[in-house]
Scaffold this motif. Structure first.
Motif, PDB file in Angstrom:
ATOM      1  N   ALA A 119      -6.833 -46.583 -36.027  1.00 31.31           N
ATOM      2  CA  ALA A 119      -8.226 -45.701 -36.867  1.00 31.31           C
ATOM      3  C   ALA A 119      -8.136 -44.530 -36.232  1.00 31.31           C
ATOM      4  CB  ALA A 119      -8.563 -46.600 -35.009  1.00 31.31           C
ATOM      5  N   ILE A 120      -7.243 -43.207 -35.476  1.00 29.69           N
ATOM      6  CA  ILE A 120      -6.854 -42.354 -35.517  1.00 29.69           C
ATOM      7  C   ILE A 120      -6.539 -41.584 -36.879  1.00 29.69           C
ATOM      8  CG2 ILE A 120      -6.683 -40.505 -34.630  1.00 29.69           C
ATOM      9  CD1 ILE A 120      -8.282 -41.411 -32.732  1.00 29.69           C
ATOM     10  N   ALA A 121      -6.563 -43.216 -37.719  1.00 32.35           N
ATOM     11  CA  ALA A 121      -5.534 -42.006 -38.908  1.00 32.35           C
ATOM     12  C   ALA A 121      -6.092 -42.234 -39.777  1.00 32.35           C
ATOM     13  CB  ALA A 121      -4.198 -42.910 -38.973  1.00 32.35           C
ATOM     14  N   ASP A 122      -7.023 -43.587 -39.525  1.00 32.49           N
ATOM     15  CA  ASP A 122      -8.379 -43.267 -40.412  1.00 32.49           C
ATOM     16  C   ASP A 122      -9.772 -43.020 -41.025  1.00 32.49           C
ATOM     17  OD1 ASP A 122      -9.618 -45.667 -43.121  1.00 32.49           O
ATOM     18  OD2 ASP A 122     -10.573 -46.112 -41.079  1.00 32.49           O
ATOM     19  N   TRP A 123      -9.829 -42.396 -39.770  1.00 27.16           N
ATOM     20  CA  TRP A 123     -10.868 -41.374 -39.208  1.00 27.16           C
ATOM     21  C   TRP A 123     -10.814 -39.477 -39.905  1.00 27.16           C
ATOM     22  CZ3 TRP A 123     -11.181 -38.279 -34.497  1.00 27.16           C
ATOM     23  CH2 TRP A 123     -12.589 -37.576 -34.178  1.00 27.16           C
ATOM     24  N   VAL A 124      -9.123 -38.831 -39.255  1.00 30.86           N
ATOM     25  CA  VAL A 124      -8.695 -37.942 -40.111  1.00 30.86           C
ATOM     26  C   VAL A 124      -8.660 -38.372 -40.697  1.00 30.86           C
ATOM     27  CG1 VAL A 124      -6.811 -36.367 -40.178  1.00 30.86           C
ATOM     28  CG2 VAL A 124      -8.183 -37.632 -37.356  1.00 30.86           C
ATOM     29  N   GLY A 125      -8.018 -39.515 -41.556  1.00 26.82           N
ATOM     30  CA  GLY A 125      -7.839 -39.419 -43.112  1.00 26.82           C
ATOM     31  C   GLY A 125      -9.810 -39.086 -44.328  1.00 26.82           C
ATOM     32  N   ARG A 126      -9.456 -40.134 -42.997  1.00 26.98           N
ATOM     33  CA  ARG A 126     -11.571 -39.423 -44.213  1.00 26.98           C
ATOM     34  C   ARG A 126     -12.076 -38.541 -44.164  1.00 26.98           C
ATOM     35  NH1 ARG A 126     -12.210 -44.731 -41.487  1.00 26.98           N
ATOM     36  NH2 ARG A 126     -14.003 -43.412 -40.220  1.00 26.98           N
ATOM     37  N   VAL A 127     -11.968 -37.685 -42.649  1.00 24.28           N
ATOM     38  CA  VAL A 127     -12.006 -36.043 -42.635  1.00 24.28           C
ATOM     39  C   VAL A 127     -11.624 -35.278 -44.005  1.00 24.28           C
ATOM     40  CG1 VAL A 127     -12.058 -34.231 -41.593  1.00 24.28           C
ATOM     41  CG2 VAL A 127     -12.374 -36.667 -40.118  1.00 24.28           C
ATOM     42  N   VAL A 128     -10.090 -35.432 -44.272  1.00 25.08           N
ATOM     43  CA  VAL A 128      -9.440 -35.322 -44.980  1.00 25.08           C
ATOM     44  C   VAL A 128      -9.415 -34.457 -46.206  1.00 25.08           C
ATOM     45  CG1 VAL A 128      -6.885 -33.989 -45.665  1.00 25.08           C
ATOM     46  CG2 VAL A 128      -7.295 -34.632 -43.221  1.00 25.08           C
ATOM     47  N   ALA A 129      -9.736 -35.780 -46.889  1.00 21.79           N
ATOM     48  CA  ALA A 129     -10.550 -36.321 -47.817  1.00 21.79           C
ATOM     49  C   ALA A 129     -12.179 -35.478 -48.231  1.00 21.79           C
ATOM     50  CB  ALA A 129     -10.711 -37.524 -48.320  1.00 21.79           C
ATOM     51  N   HIS A 130     -12.906 -35.313 -47.515  1.00 23.98           N
ATOM     52  CA  HIS A 130     -14.258 -34.785 -47.314  1.00 23.98           C
ATOM     53  C   HIS A 130     -13.701 -33.453 -47.369  1.00 23.98           C
ATOM     54  CE1 HIS A 130     -18.134 -34.125 -46.656  1.00 23.98           C
ATOM     55  NE2 HIS A 130     -17.898 -33.021 -45.906  1.00 23.98           N
ATOM     56  N   ARG A 131     -12.858 -32.573 -46.272  1.00 19.40           N
ATOM     57  CA  ARG A 131     -12.801 -31.714 -47.102  1.00 19.40           C
ATOM     58  C   ARG A 131     -12.102 -31.039 -47.551  1.00 19.40           C
ATOM     59  NH1 ARG A 131     -12.217 -31.018 -40.753  1.00 19.40           N
ATOM     60  NH2 ARG A 131     -14.664 -31.520 -39.917  1.00 19.40           N
ATOM     61  N   LEU A 132     -11.386 -31.767 -48.601  1.00 22.46           N
ATOM     62  CA  LEU A 132     -10.796 -31.333 -49.700  1.00 22.46           C
ATOM     63  C   LEU A 132     -11.727 -31.053 -50.635  1.00 22.46           C
ATOM     64  CD1 LEU A 132      -8.108 -30.586 -51.318  1.00 22.46           C
ATOM     65  CD2 LEU A 132      -8.124 -32.830 -52.088  1.00 22.46           C
ATOM     66  N   HIS A 133     -12.335 -32.384 -50.802  1.00 22.20           N
ATOM     67  CA  HIS A 133     -14.208 -32.074 -51.608  1.00 22.20           C
ATOM     68  C   HIS A 133     -15.336 -30.817 -51.688  1.00 22.20           C
ATOM     69  CE1 HIS A 133     -16.719 -33.888 -54.873  1.00 22.20           C
ATOM     70  NE2 HIS A 133     -17.568 -33.484 -53.304  1.00 22.20           N
ATOM     71  N   ALA A 134     -14.743 -30.792 -50.404  1.00 17.07           N
ATOM     72  CA  ALA A 134     -15.407 -29.841 -49.868  1.00 17.07           C
ATOM     73  C   ALA A 134     -15.150 -28.165 -49.992  1.00 17.07           C
ATOM     74  CB  ALA A 134     -16.116 -29.633 -48.545  1.00 17.07           C
ATOM     75  N   SER A 135     -14.018 -28.710 -49.939  1.00 13.27           N
ATOM     76  CA  SER A 135     -13.061 -27.147 -50.200  1.00 13.27           C
ATOM     77  C   SER A 135     -13.286 -26.587 -52.045  1.00 13.27           C
ATOM     78  CB  SER A 135     -11.809 -27.269 -50.162  1.00 13.27           C
ATOM     79  OG  SER A 135     -11.450 -26.793 -48.721  1.00 13.27           O
ATOM     80  N   ARG A 136     -13.093 -27.421 -52.747  1.00 12.62           N
ATOM     81  CA  ARG A 136     -13.017 -27.473 -54.273  1.00 12.62           C
ATOM     82  C   ARG A 136     -14.067 -27.419 -54.535  1.00 12.62           C
ATOM     83  NH1 ARG A 136     -14.523 -30.388 -58.749  1.00 12.62           N
ATOM     84  NH2 ARG A 136     -12.701 -30.509 -60.506  1.00 12.62           N
ATOM     85  N   VAL A 137     -15.316 -27.634 -54.374  1.00 19.19           N
ATOM     86  CA  VAL A 137     -16.265 -27.640 -54.506  1.00 19.19           C
ATOM     87  C   VAL A 137     -16.802 -26.401 -54.436  1.00 19.19           C
ATOM     88  CG1 VAL A 137     -18.692 -27.955 -54.427  1.00 19.19           C
ATOM     89  CG2 VAL A 137     -17.494 -29.847 -54.902  1.00 19.19           C
ATOM     90  N   ARG A 138     -16.258 -25.311 -52.963  1.00 16.78           N
ATOM     91  CA  ARG A 138     -16.755 -24.321 -52.451  1.00 16.78           C
ATOM     92  C   ARG A 138     -16.569 -23.492 -53.771  1.00 16.78           C
ATOM     93  NH1 ARG A 138     -20.226 -21.036 -51.293  1.00 16.78           N
ATOM     94  NH2 ARG A 138     -20.053 -19.228 -49.681  1.00 16.78           N
ATOM     95  N   LEU A 139     -14.864 -23.553 -53.705  1.00 19.19           N
ATOM     96  CA  LEU A 139     -14.245 -22.760 -54.378  1.00 19.19           C
ATOM     97  C   LEU A 139     -14.299 -22.247 -56.017  1.00 19.19           C
ATOM     98  CD1 LEU A 139     -10.586 -23.429 -52.760  1.00 19.19           C
ATOM     99  CD2 LEU A 139     -12.338 -20.897 -52.254  1.00 19.19           C
ATOM    100  N   LEU A 140     -15.375 -23.780 -56.723  1.00 19.05           N
ATOM    101  CA  LEU A 140     -15.869 -23.285 -58.193  1.00 19.05           C
ATOM    102  C   LEU A 140     -16.752 -22.974 -58.280  1.00 19.05           C
ATOM    103  CD1 LEU A 140     -14.876 -27.221 -59.197  1.00 19.05           C
ATOM    104  CD2 LEU A 140     -13.183 -24.863 -59.807  1.00 19.05           C
ATOM    105  N   ASP A 141     -17.471 -23.044 -56.783  1.00 23.11           N
ATOM    106  CA  ASP A 141     -18.869 -22.262 -56.642  1.00 23.11           C
ATOM    107  C   ASP A 141     -18.621 -20.529 -56.865  1.00 23.11           C
ATOM    108  OD1 ASP A 141     -20.347 -24.779 -57.205  1.00 23.11           O
ATOM    109  OD2 ASP A 141     -21.023 -24.580 -54.961  1.00 23.11           O
TER     110      ASP A 141
END
Length: 152
Positions: A119-141
């Motif tokens: 459960a912890i790994a799944d939750w943290v994994g979803r956070v990592v995926a979200h942060r990776l996407h947010a970082s990509r979008v922000r850096l492209l912007d």
């Protein structure tokens, strides 16, 4: 963040209760660096009140803020994955109250209880995926000629 990355919806009530049993209340003044990219990740936090900015070192430029975190959100995921080194930095943008967790204690709890660990790994994994996407979008912007082409 998406609702599944927030503590209240990212974990079942039983798993939240188990995690919160090892929480400690802390606070950070505005402008406090909570952690620095590249340093040892030995703890993590969940925001109770206030706002935390996550930033990324950009060579030759100021650090780029990639996301702001608020109530119920996880500050830090690097504690969960070897080599346990921060991949981003974090700074309190307002007075912050948070729950702090010792990473070694939580990893040991995960090892002793595989269901809790998943459960912890799944939750943290979803956070990592979200942060990776947010970082990509922000850096492209910030740095791409035409931005990311999408808004979050």
């Amino acid at each position: 963040m998406t609702s599944t990355t927030n503590l209240s919806t990212g974990l079942t009530a039983r798993h939240r209760e188990r995690l919160m049993s090892v929480a400690r209340e802390v606070s950070f003044d505005t402008g406090t660096r909570i952690f620095e990219e590249g340093r040892r990740a030995d703890r993590f936090w969940i925001v109770r009140t206030g706002t935390v900015a996550l930033d990324l070192c950009v060579p030759g430029r100021r650090a780029a803020v990639v996301e702001s975190l608020g109530h119920g959100e996880l500050i830090g995921w690097s504690w969960h994955f070897p080599p346990h080194v921060w991949h981003l930095g974090a700074e309190a943008m307002s007075p912050v109250r948070a729950y702090e967790f010792d990473a070694e204690t939580v990893r040991a709890m995960c090892a002793r209880d595989p269901e809790f660990g998943r459960a912890i790994a799944d939750w943290v994994g979803r956070v990592v995926a979200h942060r990776l996407h947010a970082s990509r979008v922000r850096l492209l912007d910030l740095y791409a000629p035409y931005g990311s082409g999408s808004r979050m």
